[in-house]
Scaffold this motif. Structure first.
Motif, short mmCIF file in Angstrom:
data_model
loop_
_atom_site.label_atom_id
_atom_site.label_comp_id
_atom_site.label_asym_id
_atom_site.label_seq_id
_atom_site.Cartn_x
_atom_site.Cartn_y
_atom_site.Cartn_z
N ASN A 162 -1.18 15.10 -1.98
CA ASN A 162 -1.55 15.91 -0.83
C ASN A 162 -1.32 15.20 0.51
OD1 ASN A 162 -2.32 18.05 -2.48
ND2 ASN A 162 -4.38 17.24 -2.73
N LEU A 163 -0.78 13.98 0.48
CA LEU A 163 -0.49 13.24 1.69
C LEU A 163 0.99 13.32 2.04
CD1 LEU A 163 -2.52 9.97 1.02
CD2 LEU A 163 -3.01 11.66 2.81
N THR A 164 1.29 13.40 3.33
CA THR A 164 2.68 13.31 3.77
C THR A 164 3.07 11.83 3.82
OG1 THR A 164 2.15 13.10 6.13
CG2 THR A 164 2.37 15.36 5.24
N ALA A 165 4.36 11.56 3.93
CA ALA A 165 4.83 10.18 4.04
C ALA A 165 4.25 9.52 5.29
CB ALA A 165 6.36 10.15 4.08
N LEU A 201 0.82 -1.21 0.00
CA LEU A 201 0.00 0.00 0.00
C LEU A 201 0.86 1.26 0.00
CD1 LEU A 201 -2.80 -1.09 2.50
CD2 LEU A 201 -3.01 -0.79 0.02
N VAL A 202 1.88 1.28 0.83
CA VAL A 202 2.77 2.45 0.88
C VAL A 202 3.44 2.65 -0.48
CG1 VAL A 202 4.87 3.41 1.91
CG2 VAL A 202 3.16 2.34 3.37
N LEU A 203 3.94 1.58 -1.06
CA LEU A 203 4.60 1.68 -2.36
C LEU A 203 3.65 2.23 -3.42
CD1 LEU A 203 6.97 1.17 -4.29
CD2 LEU A 203 6.12 -1.17 -4.55
N GLN A 204 2.42 1.76 -3.44
CA GLN A 204 1.47 2.24 -4.45
C GLN A 204 1.20 3.73 -4.27
OE1 GLN A 204 0.97 0.08 -6.95
NE2 GLN A 204 2.27 -1.10 -5.59
N LEU A 205 1.04 4.18 -3.03
CA LEU A 205 0.81 5.61 -2.79
C LEU A 205 2.02 6.43 -3.22
CD1 LEU A 205 -1.00 5.41 0.65
CD2 LEU A 205 -1.97 6.24 -1.51
N LYS A 233 2.16 9.24 -6.13
CA LYS A 233 2.66 10.60 -5.83
C LYS A 233 3.74 11.02 -6.82
CE LYS A 233 3.90 13.49 -1.95
NZ LYS A 233 3.70 13.59 -0.51
N LYS A 234 4.58 10.07 -7.22
CA LYS A 234 5.66 10.35 -8.18
C LYS A 234 5.17 10.29 -9.63
CE LYS A 234 9.15 8.29 -5.20
NZ LYS A 234 10.05 7.13 -5.04
N GLU A 235 3.88 10.01 -9.80
CA GLU A 235 3.26 9.84 -11.12
C GLU A 235 3.95 8.73 -11.92
OE1 GLU A 235 2.41 13.46 -13.20
OE2 GLU A 235 1.64 14.42 -11.39
N GLN A 236 4.31 7.67 -11.21
CA GLN A 236 4.95 6.51 -11.84
C GLN A 236 4.06 5.27 -11.76
OE1 GLN A 236 8.68 6.23 -9.73
NE2 GLN A 236 9.64 7.75 -11.04
N MET A 290 -5.97 9.16 -7.98
CA MET A 290 -5.06 8.84 -6.88
C MET A 290 -3.78 9.68 -6.94
SD MET A 290 -6.31 6.98 -4.63
CE MET A 290 -4.79 6.85 -3.73
N ARG A 291 -3.41 10.13 -8.10
CA ARG A 291 -2.23 11.01 -8.19
C ARG A 291 -2.47 12.29 -7.40
NH1 ARG A 291 -2.36 9.70 -14.08
NH2 ARG A 291 -1.26 7.72 -14.18
#
Length: 101
Positions: free
Chosen positions: A76-79, A49-53, A57-60, A70-71
């Motif tokens: 807008n989320l912090t780590a 889940l963390v990896l997908q977020l 976020k990196k648009e990858q 989701m991008r």
């Protein structure tokens, strides 16, 4: 655990001040029907889940025609918030197959 509680808060209420909608609206759990194109997150692995977020976020990260949603959310989320919501969902038991939640 405080991190899981913070993650539940994000999942159930979002973070309006950061323009983050609540995750449960699309990913469950909820008592209302949801778009079947949106994956259920309950019971998914924390690291996944963390990896997908992070990838969103990196648009990858691609996916369905809804991936662009989701991008914006992940940007807008912090780590820490990503980890908290991932802990919350990974701590849950997934609903049985065929459930709309």
């Amino acid at each position: 655990m405080a991190a899981i509680q913070r993650g539940e808060e994000i999942a159930q209420r979002g973070i309006p001040s950061q323009r983050v909608p609540f995750c449960a609206a699309c990913h469950g759990p909820t008592d209302t029907s949801r778009n079947p194109a949106y994956p259920k997150l309950a019971g998914q692995y924390f690291d996944y889940l963390v990896l997908q977020l992070e990838l969103f976020k990196k648009e990858q990260r691609g996916g369905t025609s809804f991936a662009h949603l989701m991008r914006g959310v992940s940007a807008n989320l912090t780590a820490e918030q990503m980890r908290d919501v991932a802990l919350y969902y990974s701590s849950m038991v997934p609903p049985p197959d065929g459930a709309t939640r």
